[in-house]
Design an enzyme around this catalytic site. Structure first.
Site, PDB file in Angstrom:
ATOM      1  N   GLY A  65      23.583 -20.430  43.130  1.00  0.00           N
ATOM      2  CA  GLY A  65      23.782 -21.084  41.845  1.00  0.00           C
ATOM      3  C   GLY A  65      23.364 -20.248  40.644  1.00  0.00           C
ATOM      4  N   GLU A  67      28.055 -16.572  50.385  1.00  0.00           N
ATOM      5  CA  GLU A  67      27.210 -17.663  50.855  1.00  0.00           C
ATOM      6  C   GLU A  67      28.017 -18.583  51.756  1.00  0.00           C
ATOM      7  OE1 GLU A  67      25.451 -19.856  47.534  1.00  0.00           O
ATOM      8  OE2 GLU A  67      24.849 -17.964  46.624  1.00  0.00           O
ATOM      9  N   ARG A 102      27.656 -28.157  54.098  1.00  0.00           N
ATOM     10  CA  ARG A 102      27.859 -29.559  53.722  1.00  0.00           C
ATOM     11  C   ARG A 102      29.318 -29.751  53.349  1.00  0.00           C
ATOM     12  NH1 ARG A 102      26.169 -26.912  48.931  1.00  0.00           N
ATOM     13  NH2 ARG A 102      27.845 -27.079  47.408  1.00  0.00           N
TER      14      ARG A 102
HETATM   15  C1  MV4 Z   1      27.880 -11.924  42.571  1.00  0.00           C
HETATM   16  C2  MV4 Z   1      28.663 -11.623  41.435  1.00  0.00           C
HETATM   17  C3  MV4 Z   1      29.086 -10.317  41.266  1.00  0.00           C
HETATM   18  N1  MV4 Z   1      28.744  -9.363  42.180  1.00  0.00           N
HETATM   19  N2  MV4 Z   1      27.588 -10.960  43.451  1.00  0.00           N
HETATM   20  C4  MV4 Z   1      26.671 -16.346  41.283  1.00  0.00           C
HETATM   21  C5  MV4 Z   1      26.026 -17.415  42.060  1.00  0.00           C
HETATM   22  C6  MV4 Z   1      25.919 -16.949  43.461  1.00  0.00           C
HETATM   23  N3  MV4 Z   1      26.363 -17.975  44.330  1.00  0.00           N
HETATM   24  C7  MV4 Z   1      26.726 -15.714  43.552  1.00  0.00           C
HETATM   25  N4  MV4 Z   1      27.103 -15.355  42.216  1.00  0.00           N
HETATM   26  C8  MV4 Z   1      27.664 -14.162  41.921  1.00  0.00           C
HETATM   27  N5  MV4 Z   1      27.426 -13.162  42.798  1.00  0.00           N
HETATM   28  C9  MV4 Z   1      28.006  -9.712  43.245  1.00  0.00           C
HETATM   29  N6  MV4 Z   1      27.664  -8.767  44.119  1.00  0.00           N
HETATM   30  C10 MV4 Z   1      28.948 -12.659  40.534  1.00  0.00           C
HETATM   31  C11 MV4 Z   1      28.451 -13.929  40.777  1.00  0.00           C
HETATM   32  C12 MV4 Z   1      28.831 -14.941  39.815  1.00  0.00           C
HETATM   33  C13 MV4 Z   1      29.631 -16.039  40.196  1.00  0.00           C
HETATM   34  C14 MV4 Z   1      30.064 -16.220  41.493  1.00  0.00           C
HETATM   35  C15 MV4 Z   1      30.837 -17.297  41.860  1.00  0.00           C
HETATM   36  C16 MV4 Z   1      31.212 -18.219  40.892  1.00  0.00           C
HETATM   37  C17 MV4 Z   1      30.801 -18.064  39.606  1.00  0.00           C
HETATM   38  C18 MV4 Z   1      30.008 -16.981  39.230  1.00  0.00           C
HETATM   39  C19 MV4 Z   1      29.606 -16.817  37.904  1.00  0.00           C
HETATM   40  C20 MV4 Z   1      28.826 -15.760  37.555  1.00  0.00           C
HETATM   41  C21 MV4 Z   1      28.433 -14.825  38.518  1.00  0.00           C
END
Ligand code: MV4
Length: 445
Positions: free
Chosen positions: A164, A287, A291
């Protein structure tokens, strides 16, 4: 099959679970806080138990109170819904120790996927590709610098207990890396009581694509294709759709097969979602959610399968009768998450619903616990309705969505319906041309 199920949730998801139970001939028990005495999930249930004061931690997050309610009502099983206790391994364990069925995965699988480092390691060994980065936690600045040098800047530092977006920060150069590490450790410790962090290559413009699965606990896993959840703001999803406009049939089948193979080797039981960042044609696991999810209806609409019903059947020990070849995905579905917030400022807007008229017609579904005269309490998540539309093609789906949004009347509070009406007119949206930053960056929200 169960005779009676306790629904440990509120709002639209509690209704959704109640509806599945009713259609299966299962009695339902609603639990509620004192702020929810007049809530629709309480009105519809066969029995109700008040479990505490308004604050979530004293009611919907109070495992002891929920177990007491289960004992009073004499239920067979507990459905945790989404949020609240749905991914709490200790609660799942407690439910089982008290002799009830937890409608969800095993506590071990919940625990594994709750630890982002362990989850990443596990799925990598099971054959899914992950974002390049540290294999495990990074303990010191020297290791961090060496790993970052290897994968190349910019890198993203993430909290092991995160998810999150909390405890996550980009380091653009070796110079800023130590400060970014320290910042993330501090935030992780404060938020999760655990200062473990890990490093990943930062993906600049990915889409968020997730695969819906069901497992029988014996190694059989089927998938329902993917959902594209890239349209989000501050880690809150705003619009989800299935299938993703970014995938072709071959890519869809390939990622589905890789996911079912991997999760099958885990002997995963129940409903789950495997999340990926998708960039330049490659999937990177981030991830797994153990659920059912808020956005499950778009997968139901294109597959015709009642996922909550299947989830309940699996938990009751019935064999998973569906085969992958039975799952045919047809048409297109889009979900708008309508929240009780100002459509421009996003200021919370709880209060009394003075007028209510939900859209209808072919291919229109509204999952909501609202009714005229209901008062939206200020204590909980602001989601008040999910408008889901289905049509043969994406273009028809968007036209139907516009029509349904125009019909929807929710009077007395501010909602994000006007925001959705604006989004469905955007050329980028019509083209399916968006990534996870689109809403915040291109639309300035
Ligand atoms: C990332 C990413 C860019 N590069 N990992 C945000 C929450 C977490 N669940 C994973 N997230 C991200 N991981 C890498 N290596 C960008 C995000 C991210 C994001 C991911 C999914 C949906 C919305 C997002 C908004 C901002 C950043």
């Amino acid at each position: 099959m169960f005779e009676k199920v306790l629904i440990a949730n509120r709002g639209e998801i509690a209704l959704r679970i109640h509806r599945a139970c009713r259609e299966m001939g299962i009695q339902t028990v609603a639990v509620h806080s004192t702020a929810d005495s007049d809530a629709m999930h309480v009105r519809l249930a066969d029995e109700t138990v008040c479990i505490g004061p308004p604050a979530s931690r004293d009611s919907y997050l109070n495992g002891q109170a929920i177990l007491s309610a289960a004992t009073i009502a004499g239920v067979d099983a507990i459905h945790p819904g989404v949020g609240f206790l749905s991914e709490n391994a200790a609660f799942a364990e407690m439910v089982e120790e008290h002799g009830y069925v937890f409608i969800g995965p095993t506590p071990d699988h919940i625990r594994l996927m709750g630890d982002k480092i362990a989850a990443k390691e596990a799925v990598r060994e099971l054959g899914l590709s992950v974002v390049p980065g540290s294999d495990g936690p990074v303990d010191n600045d020297d290791d961090a610098r060496r790993i970052a040098e290897e994968i190349g800047y910019p890198v993203l530092v993430k909290a092991a207990s995160g998810g999150g977006g909390k405890g996550m920060k980009v380091a653009d150069t070796a110079e800023t890396l130590p400060a970014v590490l320290a910042h993330c450790r501090g935030e992780a410790l404060a938020s999760f009581g655990d200062d473990a962090v890990y490093i990943e290559k930062f993906l600049a413009q990915p889409r968020h694509i997730e695969v819906q699965i069901l497992g029988d606990g014996f190694g059989k896993v089927i998938h329902f294709g993917e959902r594209d959840c890239s349209i989000q703001r501050r880690h809150q999803k705003v619009i989800e759709e299935a299938p993703s406009p970014a995938l072709d049939q071959k890519t869809r089948a390939a990622i589905g097969a890789r996911v079912t193979e991997a999760v099958g080797r885990l002997k995963y039981r129940g409903a789950g979602t495997v999340e990926f960042l998708f960039e330049d044609g490659d999937f990177h696991f981030i991830e797994m959610n153990t659920r059912i999810q808020v956005e499950h209806p778009v997968s139901e609409m294109i597959s015709g399968v009642d996922l909550i019903r299947e989830q309940i059947r699996i938990s009751a020990g019935e064999p998973l009768l569906l085969e992958q070849s039975d799952i045919s995905l047809s048409g297109h579905a889009i979900e708008c998450r309508v929240v009780a917030e100002h459509p421009e400022t996003f200021a919370p807007s709880p209060g009394r619903i003075t007028d209510y008229h939900a859209p209808g017609g072919l291919g229109v579904r509204v999952d909501s616990a609202l009714y005229s005269g209901y008062t939206v309490p200020p204590h909980y998540d602001s989601l008040v309705s999910k408008l889901i539309v289905h049509a043969d093609t994406r273009d028809e789906c968007v036209m139907r969505l516009r029509r349904a949004l125009d019909e929807y009347v929710i009077g007395g509070i501010e909602t994000t319906i006007p925001l959705h009406q604006r989004l469905v007119l955007e050329q980028d949206f019509l083209d399916g041309d968006y990534d996870i930053h689109w809403l915040e960056t291109k639309l300035g929200l």
